[in-house]
Design a protein around this motif. Structure first.
Motif, PDB file in Angstrom:
ATOM      1  N   TRP A  98       0.829  -1.199   0.000  1.00  0.00           N
ATOM      2  CA  TRP A  98       0.000   0.000   0.000  1.00  0.00           C
ATOM      3  C   TRP A  98       0.867   1.254   0.000  1.00  0.00           C
ATOM      4  O   TRP A  98       1.841   1.350   0.737  1.00  0.00           O
ATOM      5  N   THR A 155      -4.625  -1.913  -7.153  1.00  0.00           N
ATOM      6  CA  THR A 155      -5.782  -1.957  -6.264  1.00  0.00           C
ATOM      7  C   THR A 155      -5.878  -0.617  -5.555  1.00  0.00           C
ATOM      8  O   THR A 155      -4.964   0.204  -5.633  1.00  0.00           O
ATOM      9  N   ARG A 178      -8.044   1.302  -1.868  1.00  0.00           N
ATOM     10  CA  ARG A 178      -8.911   1.045  -0.720  1.00  0.00           C
ATOM     11  C   ARG A 178     -10.285   1.634  -0.976  1.00  0.00           C
ATOM     12  O   ARG A 178     -10.425   2.809  -1.292  1.00  0.00           O
ATOM     13  N   TRP A 230     -14.619   1.416   0.434  1.00  0.00           N
ATOM     14  CA  TRP A 230     -15.348   1.604   1.687  1.00  0.00           C
ATOM     15  C   TRP A 230     -14.906   0.587   2.715  1.00  0.00           C
ATOM     16  O   TRP A 230     -14.716  -0.579   2.401  1.00  0.00           O
ATOM     17  N   GLY A 231     -14.741   1.032   3.944  1.00  0.00           N
ATOM     18  CA  GLY A 231     -14.357   0.141   5.025  1.00  0.00           C
ATOM     19  C   GLY A 231     -12.907  -0.305   4.969  1.00  0.00           C
ATOM     20  O   GLY A 231     -12.488  -1.167   5.721  1.00  0.00           O
ATOM     21  N   GLY A 232     -12.127   0.269   4.061  1.00  0.00           N
ATOM     22  CA  GLY A 232     -10.713  -0.077   3.974  1.00  0.00           C
ATOM     23  C   GLY A 232     -10.416  -1.340   3.186  1.00  0.00           C
ATOM     24  O   GLY A 232      -9.274  -1.782   3.123  1.00  0.00           O
ATOM     25  N   TRP A 233     -11.437  -1.931   2.558  1.00  0.00           N
ATOM     26  CA  TRP A 233     -11.225  -3.162   1.804  1.00  0.00           C
ATOM     27  C   TRP A 233     -10.569  -2.883   0.459  1.00  0.00           C
ATOM     28  O   TRP A 233     -10.868  -1.895  -0.195  1.00  0.00           O
ATOM     29  N   PRO A 234      -9.671  -3.776   0.012  1.00  0.00           N
ATOM     30  CA  PRO A 234      -9.062  -3.595  -1.312  1.00  0.00           C
ATOM     31  C   PRO A 234     -10.081  -3.806  -2.425  1.00  0.00           C
ATOM     32  O   PRO A 234     -10.917  -4.703  -2.342  1.00  0.00           O
ATOM     33  N   VAL A 235     -10.013  -2.946  -3.436  1.00  0.00           N
ATOM     34  CA  VAL A 235     -10.888  -3.019  -4.594  1.00  0.00           C
ATOM     35  C   VAL A 235     -10.006  -3.027  -5.831  1.00  0.00           C
ATOM     36  O   VAL A 235      -8.963  -2.376  -5.862  1.00  0.00           O
TER      37      VAL A 235
END
Length: 161
Positions: A80, A105, A107, A109-114
């Motif tokens: 990251w 990738t 971050r 919503w909620g800090g999740w990887p997208v």
């Protein structure tokens, strides 16, 4: 092919069942595959630029082995932009040639990887054998290949390994 307001890069990748598309004459990749990386090799990832309002990252995946960074060992890693050092060296444990796969990738919503949604994609250039620049567009908003820029270098095994 030129995306329209209702057709994004992810739509085209999915429809054409491919990892590489041409957008206005420029190659855009969903991911970069380094095939048959020799045992004893290592990788260096250098963060050159990244947007600061949305954390950006690069995902690395290896088949038949693991990456090693300090005490961390995993077949899949995310580096990251807001937590990794500017330069990361990754050892690899594979004993036979193995494919290494990289993609961008961010971050959500909620800090999740997208990843691999919207206008996510990479323009990849190579300045020398084993050296790549990944200009990455995340899926937030329209295409912008300055969202994340990383340099990747494959370090071959030393003689005798």
């Amino acid at each position: 092919m030129t995306p329209t307001d209702d057709t994004t890069y992810s739509d085209i990748f999915l429809r054409e069942q491919t990892d590489v598309i041409s957008v206005e004459g420029v190659e855009v990749r969903r991911r970069l595959v380094l095939p048959a990386v020799p045992p004893g090799s290592a990788l260096t990832v250098r963060f050159e630029r990244y947007r600061r309002d949305v954390a950006q990252g690069v995902v690395l995946s290896i088949k038949r082995g693991k990456f090693v960074v300090r005490s961390e060992r995993s077949a899949d890693m995310v580096l990251w932009s807001d937590t990794a050092p500017a330069v990361v060296e990754l050892a690899m444990t594979h004993r036979v040639p193995a494919d290494v796969i990289l993609w961008n990738t961010w971050r959500g919503w909620g800090g999740w990887p997208v990843g691999s949604t919207g206008y996510a994609g990479m323009r990849v250039t190579s300045s020398a054998p084993g050296v790549w620049r990944l200009n990455c567009s995340d899926g937030v908003g329209g295409p912008d290949f300055a969202d994340l820029v990383v340099d990747v270098r494959l370090i071959p095994p030393t003689a005798g390994e």
